[in-house]
Design an enzyme around this catalytic site. Structure first.
Site, mmCIF file in Angstrom:
data_model
loop_
_atom_site.group_PDB
_atom_site.id
_atom_site.type_symbol
_atom_site.label_atom_id
_atom_site.label_comp_id
_atom_site.label_asym_id
_atom_site.label_seq_id
_atom_site.Cartn_x
_atom_site.Cartn_y
_atom_site.Cartn_z
ATOM 1 N N LEU A 208 62.195 21.555 -24.238
ATOM 2 C CA LEU A 208 61.211 22.556 -23.424
ATOM 3 C C LEU A 208 59.610 21.732 -22.995
ATOM 4 O O LEU A 208 58.918 21.304 -24.095
ATOM 5 C CB LEU A 208 61.037 23.781 -24.385
ATOM 6 C CG LEU A 208 62.119 24.627 -24.484
ATOM 7 C CD1 LEU A 208 61.890 25.809 -25.425
ATOM 8 C CD2 LEU A 208 62.520 25.386 -23.161
ATOM 9 N N HIS A 209 59.421 21.818 -21.881
ATOM 10 C CA HIS A 209 58.046 21.463 -21.419
ATOM 11 C C HIS A 209 57.538 22.088 -20.392
ATOM 12 O O HIS A 209 56.279 21.724 -20.022
ATOM 13 C CB HIS A 209 58.084 19.704 -21.420
ATOM 14 C CG HIS A 209 58.634 19.485 -19.918
ATOM 15 N ND1 HIS A 209 60.040 19.396 -19.705
ATOM 16 C CD2 HIS A 209 58.332 19.086 -18.860
ATOM 17 C CE1 HIS A 209 60.099 19.189 -18.567
ATOM 18 N NE2 HIS A 209 59.232 18.911 -17.990
ATOM 19 N N ARG A 210 58.104 22.914 -19.586
ATOM 20 C CA ARG A 210 57.432 23.605 -18.466
ATOM 21 C C ARG A 210 56.244 24.494 -18.861
ATOM 22 O O ARG A 210 56.260 25.208 -19.991
ATOM 23 C CB ARG A 210 58.588 24.370 -17.815
ATOM 24 C CG ARG A 210 59.601 23.956 -17.306
ATOM 25 C CD ARG A 210 59.668 23.254 -15.799
ATOM 26 N NE ARG A 210 60.367 22.669 -15.462
ATOM 27 C CZ ARG A 210 60.464 21.325 -15.052
ATOM 28 N NH1 ARG A 210 59.008 20.994 -14.479
ATOM 29 N NH2 ARG A 210 61.363 20.565 -14.731
ATOM 30 N N ARG A 243 53.592 17.366 -24.175
ATOM 31 C CA ARG A 243 52.842 18.646 -23.568
ATOM 32 C C ARG A 243 53.167 19.844 -24.669
ATOM 33 O O ARG A 243 52.211 20.423 -25.201
ATOM 34 C CB ARG A 243 53.241 18.971 -22.211
ATOM 35 C CG ARG A 243 53.016 20.348 -21.912
ATOM 36 C CD ARG A 243 53.579 20.424 -20.547
ATOM 37 N NE ARG A 243 52.712 21.535 -20.029
ATOM 38 C CZ ARG A 243 51.655 21.181 -19.268
ATOM 39 N NH1 ARG A 243 51.490 20.094 -18.705
ATOM 40 N NH2 ARG A 243 50.838 22.185 -18.703
ATOM 41 N N ASP A 282 64.392 23.380 -20.085
ATOM 42 C CA ASP A 282 63.989 24.003 -18.930
ATOM 43 C C ASP A 282 63.661 22.892 -17.994
ATOM 44 O O ASP A 282 63.055 22.790 -16.880
ATOM 45 C CB ASP A 282 62.558 24.717 -19.125
ATOM 46 C CG ASP A 282 61.497 23.971 -19.875
ATOM 47 O OD1 ASP A 282 61.859 22.570 -20.002
ATOM 48 O OD2 ASP A 282 60.308 24.454 -20.379
#
Ligand code: UD1
Length: 364
Positions: A208-210, A243, A282
Site C-alpha cells: 500500500l502506498h497510494r 511513503r 493499491d
C-alpha cells in the site's frame, strides 16, 4: 540516432530493462539506434532504485539528474529544469518515456518544448480518477506525445477517442511482463522466509502506498485492521514503501499476523507474490504481474487504469471501504476466486517490437 530513455521511479525500471536489452541486441548486429539512459533520481535509495538496476542487469545511467524528494510541483520543476539543461548541452533525437510517474510527464514537457519528439511506452491507459497524480501525468504526457506503445486495446481506444490517429498507435504488449517472464526462473526466496514461517500458498502479500490509502493515519489503521481480520491469522507480509512508513509510525497497534519488511528487490518480491495465497494492493503494476502468475489479487482502489487485469486476469477492484474486504476474502478462502487468463500480446516480446517500430519511425 540517439534516444533518451527516461527512468525515474521504481515502477519504471522493469519497463525499461527489456527495451535496453532489445536495443543492445540490435546494436550487436549493426542496428542504427543508440541510447542514453537518463535517471531523474526521483527514487534514489538502493532499495527503491539501485537493487533493481543490479538484479535486472540494467546498465548504470549515463546521466543522473539527482532530483530527490519533494512535492509534486517541486519534483516536476526540478526534473524539467535539469533535463532541459541536458538537452540544450547535448540534444537527443527522441525522448522515450515509460509509465505514469512524475518523471514521465516532466521529461515529456521539457523535450517537446525543444521540439524533440516523444514516444510513450504504456500510453493511453486511464483510471478516470483525477485525484491520482499518476492520472494527471498520463493525461498531460499523452496530450503531447508523438508515438504511443500500448499494452491493450482499451488503451488504443482511449487514445482514438482523444483524437489520436491510428498511425501513431502501436499495440505492442507490456514490457513489465517481458521482465517478469524473463525472470521467472530466477525468482528467489527472501532470506526471512523461514524466520517468518512462510509456506507456499499459506500467506498474503500486502503493498500500500497510494496517498488515498496511506496518508490519513486513522483511515489507514482501519484498513490494516480489516486486512488483519479477513486474513484469518495467516501471515501477512507487508513490504513497507517509504511513503507508507511515515504514516505507519502513527498506527499504534498493528494486527498480530502482520510481518513488516523493507521494500523488496525485484526477484524476492515476485517470488513472494508467486507463492502467496493472494495479494492485497493499491499498486497498478502488481495487478499485471499477479495476473500473469495466476495469483488472486485484491485491489484496494475504486478505479483501475488496467481494466484487462479485472476482465481477463485474476484482479478484482474491492474499493477503499474496509468493510468490503472481508466478503472478498471469504470468497477466496472458500476457493471461489476466478482463475483468470493472460491479456493479448503479454508474451515477453514487447521490447523487440518497440525497437523494431522505433527503427522504422526514426530511420526510414
Ligand atoms: C511514485 C510514483 C508512483 C509509483 C511509486 C512506486 C509519482 C507521482 N508516483 O510514488 O506512481 O507507484 O513511486 O514506488 O511519480 N522516498 C524515499 N526513497 C526513495 C524514494 C522516495 O525515501 O528512493 C520517499 C520520498 O522522500 C517521499 C516518499 O518516499 O517522502 C514518496 O516518494 P515519491 O517519489 O514522491 O512518490 P511515491 O509515493 O513513491
Amino acid at each position: 540516432m540517439l534516444i533518451d530513455i527516461i527512468a525515474g521511479a521504481r515502477p519504471n525500471f522493469m519497463k525499461i530493462a527489456p527495451i535496453i536489452r532489445a536495443l543492445k541486441l540490435r546494436q550487436a548486429v549493426g542496428g542504427p539506434l543508440r541510447y542514453r539512459l537518463v535517471h531523474t533520481g526521483q527514487h534514489y535509495d538502493a532499495r527503491m532504485s539501485g537493487d533493481f538496476f543490479d538484479q535486472l542487469g540494467i546498465p548504470a545511467p549515463d546521466v543522473n539528474l539527482e532530483v530527490g524528494s519533494g512535492s509534486q510541483a517541486e519534483q516536476t520543476a526540478a526534473i524539467m529544469v535539469r533535463y532541459e539543461k541536458l538537452l540544450l548541452e547535448a540534444r537527443s533525437d527522441l525522448c522515450l518515456v515509460v509509465g505514469d510517474v512524475t518523471s514521465t510527464m516532466a521529461c515529456t514537457i521539457a523535450a517537446q518544448k525543444l521540439c524533440i519528439p516523444v514516444a510513450h511506452v504504456e500510453g493511453g491507459i486511464r483510471s478516470g480518477d483525477w485525484t491520482m497524480p499518476e492520472e494527471i501525468n498520463r493525461m498531460v504526457t499523452d496530450a503531447i506525445t508523438n508515438w504511443f506503445f500500448t499494452t491493450s486495446e482499451v488503451a488504443n481506444n482511449n487514445l482514438r477517442r482523444s483524437g489520436v490517429s491510428d498511425d501513431r498507435i502501436f499495440f505492442v504488449g507490456n514490457t513489465m511482463i517481458d521482465t517478469l517472464l524473463a525472470n521467472l526462473p530466477r525468482l528467489r526466496r527472501p532470506g526471512f522466509w523461514d524466520q517468518l514461517g512462510l509456506q507456499a500458498g499459506g500467506y498474503f502479500v500486502v503493498t500500500l502506498h497510494r496517498p488515498a490509502n496511506v496518508d490519513d493515519g486513522a483511515a489507514f489503521a482501519r484498513l490494516l485492521a480489516a486486512i488483519g481480520e479477513g486474513t484469518r491469522g495467516l501471515p501477512v507480509v507487508f513490504p513497507v514503501h517509504p511513503r507508507t512508513a511515515k504514516t505507519l509510525s502513527e498506527v499504534h497497534r498493528l494486527p498480530e499476523n502482520f510481518r513488516l519488511v523493507e521494500p523488496q528487490p525485484y526477484l524476492e518480491f515476485n517470488y513472494l507474490v508467486q507463492q502467496a495465497k493472494a495479494v492485497i494492493t493499491d499498486s497498478g503494476g502488481i495487478t499485471e504481474e499477479a495476473t500473469v502468475m495466476g495469483v488472486p489479487c485484491l485491489t484496494l482502489r475504486d478505479t483501475t487504469e488496467r481494466p484487462e487485469t479485472v476482465a481477463i486476469g485474476t484482479n478484482e477492484l474491492i474499493g477503499t471501504n474496509p468493510a468490503a474486504l472481508k466478503p472478498a476474502l471469504d470468497r477466496l478462502f472458500a476457493g471461489q476466486w476466478k482463475r483468470g487468463g493472460i491479456p493479448e500480446m503479454w508474451d515477453g516480446r514487447t521490447g523487440e517490437r518497440i525497437v523494431r517500430e522505433l527503427e522504422m519511425l526514426l530511420c526510414r
